[in-house]
Design an enzyme around this catalytic site. Structure first.
Site, PDB file in Angstrom:
ATOM      1  N   ASP A  33      11.655  -8.595  -2.193  1.00 17.92           N
ATOM      2  CA  ASP A  33      11.298  -9.847  -2.860  1.00 17.92           C
ATOM      3  C   ASP A  33      10.068 -10.487  -2.209  1.00 17.92           C
ATOM      4  O   ASP A  33       9.866 -10.359  -0.998  1.00 17.92           O
ATOM      5  CB  ASP A  33      12.500 -10.806  -2.794  1.00 17.92           C
ATOM      6  CG  ASP A  33      12.407 -11.904  -3.837  1.00 17.92           C
ATOM      7  OD1 ASP A  33      11.538 -11.823  -4.725  1.00 17.92           O
ATOM      8  OD2 ASP A  33      13.201 -12.855  -3.757  1.00 17.92           O
ATOM      9  N   HIS A  50       2.495  -6.839  -6.323  1.00 16.78           N
ATOM     10  CA  HIS A  50       3.297  -5.623  -6.519  1.00 16.78           C
ATOM     11  C   HIS A  50       2.562  -4.388  -5.964  1.00 16.78           C
ATOM     12  O   HIS A  50       3.175  -3.504  -5.379  1.00 16.78           O
ATOM     13  CB  HIS A  50       3.633  -5.431  -8.000  1.00 16.78           C
ATOM     14  CG  HIS A  50       4.497  -6.530  -8.568  1.00 16.78           C
ATOM     15  ND1 HIS A  50       5.646  -6.965  -7.947  1.00 16.78           N
ATOM     16  CD2 HIS A  50       4.382  -7.292  -9.691  1.00 16.78           C
ATOM     17  CE1 HIS A  50       6.192  -7.932  -8.669  1.00 16.78           C
ATOM     18  NE2 HIS A  50       5.443  -8.153  -9.729  1.00 16.78           N
ATOM     19  N   LEU A 144      15.737  12.776   3.395  1.00 16.59           N
ATOM     20  CA  LEU A 144      16.035  11.417   2.942  1.00 16.59           C
ATOM     21  C   LEU A 144      16.242  11.355   1.427  1.00 16.59           C
ATOM     22  O   LEU A 144      15.457  11.926   0.664  1.00 16.59           O
ATOM     23  CB  LEU A 144      14.863  10.495   3.316  1.00 16.59           C
ATOM     24  CG  LEU A 144      14.974   9.045   2.837  1.00 16.59           C
ATOM     25  CD1 LEU A 144      15.994   8.275   3.670  1.00 16.59           C
ATOM     26  CD2 LEU A 144      13.622   8.343   2.884  1.00 16.59           C
TER      27      LEU A 144
HETATM   28  C1  FPP Z   1      10.272  -8.914  -6.566  1.00 15.88           C
HETATM   29  O1  FPP Z   1       9.212  -9.753  -6.159  1.00 15.88           O
HETATM   30  C2  FPP Z   1       9.790  -7.548  -6.769  1.00 15.88           C
HETATM   31  C3  FPP Z   1       9.884  -6.852  -7.923  1.00 15.88           C
HETATM   32  C4  FPP Z   1      10.544  -7.378  -9.128  1.00 15.88           C
HETATM   33  C5  FPP Z   1       9.300  -5.513  -8.070  1.00 15.88           C
HETATM   34  C6  FPP Z   1       9.272  -4.656  -6.859  1.00 15.88           C
HETATM   35  C7  FPP Z   1       8.344  -3.524  -7.119  1.00 15.88           C
HETATM   36  C8  FPP Z   1       7.513  -2.944  -6.226  1.00 15.88           C
HETATM   37  C9  FPP Z   1       7.523  -3.263  -4.789  1.00 15.88           C
HETATM   38  C10 FPP Z   1       6.512  -1.927  -6.659  1.00 15.88           C
HETATM   39  C11 FPP Z   1       7.011  -0.707  -7.375  1.00 15.88           C
HETATM   40  C12 FPP Z   1       8.117   0.013  -6.693  1.00 15.88           C
HETATM   41  C13 FPP Z   1       8.096   1.287  -6.259  1.00 15.88           C
HETATM   42  C14 FPP Z   1       9.342   1.882  -5.742  1.00 15.88           C
HETATM   43  C15 FPP Z   1       6.893   2.116  -6.254  1.00 15.88           C
HETATM   44  P1  FPP Z   1       8.826 -10.988  -7.081  1.00 15.88           P
HETATM   45  O2  FPP Z   1       7.738 -10.593  -7.984  1.00 15.88           O
HETATM   46  O3  FPP Z   1      10.046 -11.524  -7.765  1.00 15.88           O
HETATM   47  O4  FPP Z   1       8.309 -12.004  -6.005  1.00 15.88           O
HETATM   48  P2  FPP Z   1       8.372 -13.583  -6.092  1.00 15.88           P
HETATM   49  O5  FPP Z   1       9.814 -13.976  -5.879  1.00 15.88           O
HETATM   50  O6  FPP Z   1       7.513 -14.002  -4.959  1.00 15.88           O
HETATM   51  O7  FPP Z   1       7.849 -13.993  -7.433  1.00 15.88           O
END
Ligand code: FPP
Length: 263
Positions: A33, A50, A144
């Site tokens: 997050d 992201h 893994l």
């Molecule tokens: C939450 O942060 C994160 C996500 C919904 C997406 C996570 C995806 C990645 C890290 C990239 C793709 C994954 C892989 C495995 C290659 P948020 O956007 O909700 O953050 P915020 O709470 O600050 O808005």
């Protein structure tokens, strides 16, 4: 529940914690997050957060592999994430496809086995195809397990499992008395994986957000304010060190539980 100690990316000069290989978690689950906030702090669009998050994925997966962990489950896209603006959803799918395509050779070379949980059938056809191809190409790898939670919701997973049990009862394959933890776990997407010993959530929130409600019942929880793009090897090692100081009792008394962490 404790707040993670390491809340800022440490510099290269910081000393790494000494971990006991005998009490490392077998399986670590992570709620990644804070990507959006990280981008906004820098006046950039959320997708840049992201993208930076993918770098952290690489770093943490490499570290988990080097430590010899058995499995890592990453909450990459929840059932609720479909409600995000279309361009962000599309951007995330493209990032996922790119990550998978760019890392296939490395996964094969490093014996990483890709798995997925969630409503894979709801993913765009191209993402689904790449995912399925790589899952099958890495299926025999013995290192893994990289388990990606995609279009995943814990309640949805439980409902699907209960439906499968109900079908078995309806067709006479199973009797209601035979429903127990094992028969239910066997219908979950996580079948065959050990339950996570440790859950890490970055980004400062202290909740599970519909992530692995069945599997996390006995897991140690580690919350850190560090945003996912700022999280790295040193933070991951700090979380593992914190885990090694926990006493896992599984309902027993402290006196009965002589072993630490893996108890
Ligand atoms: C939450 O942060 C994160 C996500 C919904 C997406 C996570 C995806 C990645 C890290 C990239 C793709 C994954 C892989 C495995 C290659 P948020 O956007 O909700 O953050 P915020 O709470 O600050 O808005």
């Amino acid at each position: 529940m404790t707040q993670g100690a390491a809340d800022h990316r440490t510099t290269a000069g910081d000393r790494e914690p000494i971990l006991d290989p005998a009490t490392l978690p077998r399986h670590v689950a992570i709620i990644m997050d804070g990507n959006g906030r990280w981008a906004l702090q820098q006046g950039k669009p959320r997708i840049i957060g992201h993208q930076a998050g993918v770098q952290t994925v690489q770093e943490v997966v490499r570290c988990a592999r080097e430590l010899g962990l058995e499995a890592i489950t990453l909450y990459a896209f929840s059932t609720e994430n479909w409600r995000r603006p279309g361009p962000e959803v599309e951007g995330l799918m493209v990032l996922l496809q790119t990550y998978l395509k760019n890392h296939l050779d490395q996964m094969i070379q490093n014996q990483v086995r890709l798995r997925a949980c969630g409503r894979i059938d709801l993913l765009p056809a191209k993402t689904r195809q790449i995912l399925k191809d790589i899952i099958s190409q890495t299926a025999d790898n013995g290192g893994l397990i990289l388990n990606l939670a995609l279009s995943y919701g814990g309640r949805d997973e439980l409902i699907r499992a209960v439906r499968k049990l109900a079908d078995k009862i309806a067709t006479g394959v199973l009797s209601p008395a035979e429903i127990d933890e094992n028969s239910l776990a066997a219908e979950l997407d996580s079948v065959g994986l050990p339950d996570p010993d440790l859950l890490i959530r970055t980004g400062g929130e202290a909740r599970l957000s519909n992530f692995l409600p069945w599997q996390l019942s006995y897991s140690e929880l580690y919350f850190t304010k560090t945003l996912w793009p700022d999280f790295g090897r040193s933070h991951f090692l700090a979380a593992l060190a914190d885990f090694q100081h926990r006493q896992r009792r599984f309902g027993k008394t402290g006196e009965q539980t002589m072993t630490r962490a893996k108890g």
